[in-house]
Design an enzyme around this catalytic site. Sequence first.
Site, short mmCIF file in Angstrom:
data_model
loop_
_atom_site.label_atom_id
_atom_site.label_comp_id
_atom_site.label_asym_id
_atom_site.label_seq_id
_atom_site.Cartn_x
_atom_site.Cartn_y
_atom_site.Cartn_z
N GLY A 268 0.90 -1.27 0.08
CA GLY A 268 0.13 -0.11 0.03
C GLY A 268 0.83 1.32 -0.11
O GLY A 268 0.73 2.09 -0.76
N MET A 270 4.57 3.26 2.23
CA MET A 270 5.73 2.92 2.94
C MET A 270 6.23 4.40 3.66
O MET A 270 6.19 5.34 2.86
CB MET A 270 7.08 2.45 1.87
CG MET A 270 8.19 2.48 2.92
SD MET A 270 8.07 0.93 3.95
CE MET A 270 9.12 1.67 5.45
N GLU A 271 6.50 4.37 4.97
CA GLU A 271 6.73 5.37 5.74
C GLU A 271 7.97 5.63 5.91
O GLU A 271 8.29 6.50 6.92
CB GLU A 271 6.39 4.78 7.18
CG GLU A 271 7.25 4.00 7.93
CD GLU A 271 6.76 2.30 7.74
OE1 GLU A 271 6.10 1.97 6.80
OE2 GLU A 271 7.35 1.65 8.55
N HIS A 304 -2.01 6.18 8.68
CA HIS A 304 -1.22 4.99 8.90
C HIS A 304 0.39 5.47 8.78
O HIS A 304 1.05 5.20 9.82
CB HIS A 304 -1.48 3.90 8.05
CG HIS A 304 -0.68 2.57 8.46
ND1 HIS A 304 -1.08 1.63 9.29
CD2 HIS A 304 0.57 2.08 8.18
CE1 HIS A 304 -0.12 0.79 9.54
NE2 HIS A 304 1.01 0.99 8.63
N GLU A 305 0.59 5.88 7.44
CA GLU A 305 2.21 6.04 7.58
C GLU A 305 2.65 7.21 8.22
O GLU A 305 3.75 7.37 8.73
CB GLU A 305 2.48 6.38 5.91
CG GLU A 305 1.96 5.55 4.88
CD GLU A 305 2.24 3.84 5.07
OE1 GLU A 305 3.52 3.83 5.98
OE2 GLU A 305 1.48 3.08 5.04
N HIS A 308 3.35 6.29 11.64
CA HIS A 308 4.45 5.75 11.71
C HIS A 308 5.70 6.62 12.08
O HIS A 308 6.86 6.00 12.94
CB HIS A 308 4.99 5.01 10.48
CG HIS A 308 4.48 3.58 10.29
ND1 HIS A 308 4.61 2.56 11.19
CD2 HIS A 308 4.01 2.91 9.29
CE1 HIS A 308 3.92 1.58 10.90
NE2 HIS A 308 3.87 1.61 9.76
N1 0A1 Z 1 5.70 -0.61 6.48
C1 0A1 Z 1 4.64 -0.49 5.43
C2 0A1 Z 1 4.19 -1.56 4.56
C3 0A1 Z 1 5.22 -2.16 3.56
C4 0A1 Z 1 5.95 -3.33 3.82
C5 0A1 Z 1 6.83 -3.96 2.80
C6 0A1 Z 1 6.84 -3.06 1.41
O1 0A1 Z 1 7.71 -3.63 0.49
C7 0A1 Z 1 8.12 -4.99 0.75
C8 0A1 Z 1 6.32 -2.11 1.55
C9 0A1 Z 1 5.34 -1.53 2.51
C10 0A1 Z 1 3.27 -0.15 5.98
O2 0A1 Z 1 3.06 -0.68 7.29
O3 0A1 Z 1 2.69 0.84 5.51
ZN ZN Z 2 2.72 0.14 8.76
#
Ligand code: 0A1
Ligand code: ZN
Length: 869
Positions: A268, A270-271, A304-305, A308
């Site tokens: 979705g 990335m933070e 959400h992001e 974070h």
């Molecule tokens: N940390 C992000 C989710 C996320 C995880 C892995 C990704 O690529 C492999 C990309 C995004 C979240 O929780 O929004």
């Molecule tokens: Zn997250």
Amino acid sequence: MNIAANPVVEADQTVYLKDYEKPSFAVDSINLNIQVYTDHTNVNATLVMKRQTAGDLVLLGRDLELKSITLNGTPLTANDYSLDAEQLVITNAPDEVILKTEVIIHPESNTQLEGLYQAGSDLFVTQNEPEGFRKITFYPDRPDVLSVFTTRVEADKKFPVLLANGNLMEAGETGEGRHYTIWEDPTKKPAYLFACVVGDLAVLKDSYVTSEGRNVALEIYAVEKDIPKCHIAMEALKHSMQWDEEHYGRPYDLDNYMIVATSQFNMGAMENKGLNIFNTSCVLADEEFTTDAAIMRVQSVIAHEYFHNWTGNRITCRDWFQLCLKEGLTVFRDQSFSEDLQSAAVQRIDDVAVLKAHQFPEDSGPLSHPPRPDHFVEINNFYTATVYEKGAEINRMMSTLLGKEKFRQGTDEYFRRHDGQAVTVEDWVAALTAGSGVDLSAFLIWYNQPGTPKLEAEGEYDAAAQTYRLSFKQSLKAHAKYPNLKAVPIPVALALFNAETGEQYTLNSEALFENAVKDGVYLFDQDTATIEFTGVTAKPVVSLLRNFSAPVNLEFNYSDEELAFLVQYETNGFNQWQATQTLLERILLNGHDAEIYVQAIKNTIPELVEKDPLLASRLFDVPSEGYLGSRIDADYQPAVIQEKRNALLDTLARELGEFCKATYLALDPDLQKEFSQAMGVRALKNIMLSMLARQGDSEAFDLAHVQYLNTGNMSERLGALKVLVWNDAPQAKDTLADFYNRFKDEALSLDQWFMVQAAHPKATVESIQYLTSHPDYDLGTPNRIRSVSGGLNANPVNTWGFGVQHYIDLAKYLDEKNPIVGSRLLQVLSRWYTLAEPQRSDVKTALEALKSQVKSKNVAETLNSMLSI
Ligand code: 0A1
Ligand code: ZN
């Protein structure tokens, strides 16, 4: 099982939580120079490191072409280090190290969308969580190594936008049509939060002043034509910034906050610190092009992001086993934020529906794992519903138990203790305990064991003594890998209603017998327990687990009449909905009479339509075939479920036909002032329309066609399109063609065009093949793959029929091209073992045949777990 043919899943690939060791070197700073060219990218890195413990200097690196390496100014030769496909190890390194490396990477041919990759002709972006940074440069790529990053980005001037985390320090030209920028990020961060962007993008700008008086420049980058679709996200960002100040006392800490939208993204969003990268599906929002559900999702993902930044970035995870520390808490925070944006009851219903449809089946099948697992092969396989959604439920339970004020004292203590650190789930629970003064350590059990607890409850009313006794029992299914299962603390929010008047009894502590029920919440933390209420003057109807106060499977012997009573009289909207779901499941699976549900709906809806039209629409939810299938553990026959569900829908359409028509005609979303009310009206109208169309009524098709043509709103247009297409209405073909022509240049809308057709109940191999060979289908774009594969999975009869080969072929293809997505799609088949024969054996044979054909850890681990049942 042929392990030898499958070397990537040998036992030594497994990583264990118990083996955690501190990194031998800390990285004080890293200086990066990233030069992007059409056919390669140069990455120069300077790492300033200090020894922390004895041991080798280990730098992780994957798919990197090493051009040069120097240590404290001396060039190293191949004899000075060992290098394999995963790491570069220097033994006997001095205690203070300045390491310089020069590598070449190939973002232009990176199809895995991890590390630095080209996303379309005009954009390069990064995705480094969890282990992508090692595909950019050699580095101790683990979350407990925090460092200060300085980044120089250089590229051709045809890419005017050059971004990295932090503050822009310098920009200039380098000659030969190239330019550069230099960015400094003042906050120490782990490498998974590093980001850079090179591209030709337009920008929407705004600003926000924090409670501390910091003026933050806000920027959303997207392709020019999508900029008008970024306003909702911008408003949501400002709202999130304010919300986090108000609810958690957390102001933002940098002078800028940037968001970049890309149509090629595995997840979705990335933070990354101060530079979020978003799937377009989670940032672009516009009533003309995206649905109301998508607009709500954009707002929740933006929040959400943003959240974070404190829960994940400033306080991060010590290791990837602790993933639910940041994800569970951040999901809980974004869910709470979204409850303020729309009907709170509906937000809870939708969150629980996701939990029950995805997490519960995951937790009862071969991929079951604790929210904090104790081993894994490939961490990318653990971005699961269990880590995210069950993780959020654990935080919700603790917050329910503590109440607002104490929970806030607990989170304040967490931020006070751990800002700037990489910590564990134990640290979180200890800080909450210390801050609130309430011992929450028993909640660690929830983090450490798999499975959905069964909560059995029984009620007994003594009219003479005017008492009501409630007995509870909890149990968990045995799990081979986690043998020592313990009783968990279960907050049971409850209410008693007077069955004669519909009024709620006041529960006060005097009215209680044993354990305290505080603020309507009873903490059940034993294997069994009984509580008793006194002064219960008439037979009560008990409402348990209000607002779904714990992620458990509740069994209580309600009569159908009691459930109908709760539909009408329960004041908690979630439990009202839950009562409809239990009733409908009984009608569907146990042949109960539909009339009682129909009557309850007729008694409840008219008043509710005014108050909360969205909640009114949810009371018509009929459990999906997929959900019903997931509740069956053996001899599952998808066609039988389909038949029963269709029969119920036909009955409801017959019984409620007139009512639906009147409701449909009486409603007009344009008369609503608030977006959330209008959204509710649209949802309700679409449900009414689909009920009308079930009878094959040509008038309903005409209404749908008019709705399709006369609206500029995607929820209305798509709702009507689904009714026409899924019922094979005479207008279906032309309307689909019209939709294509209107939206062929709008990727997110076109995704819906693919999805509607893939989700046709009578989809076939040929109709799916038509979609996957369409010129707009693209195996390099996860959103497009998901629109077809997700659509197909809306009908389990198709999934488990011709769909099996579809998912297996995709997993095989993506195993090399994009294993993260390949592994996730394969999980659609994880409940194969519940099928009735001969389907069960057929799917098993197909999965076994796949084993020798896959190489990635991602797909191999998933396949092995799926077959290990
Ligand atoms: N940390 C992000 C989710 C996320 C995880 C892995 C990704 O690529 C492999 C990309 C995004 C979240 O929780 O929004
Ligand atoms: Zn997250």
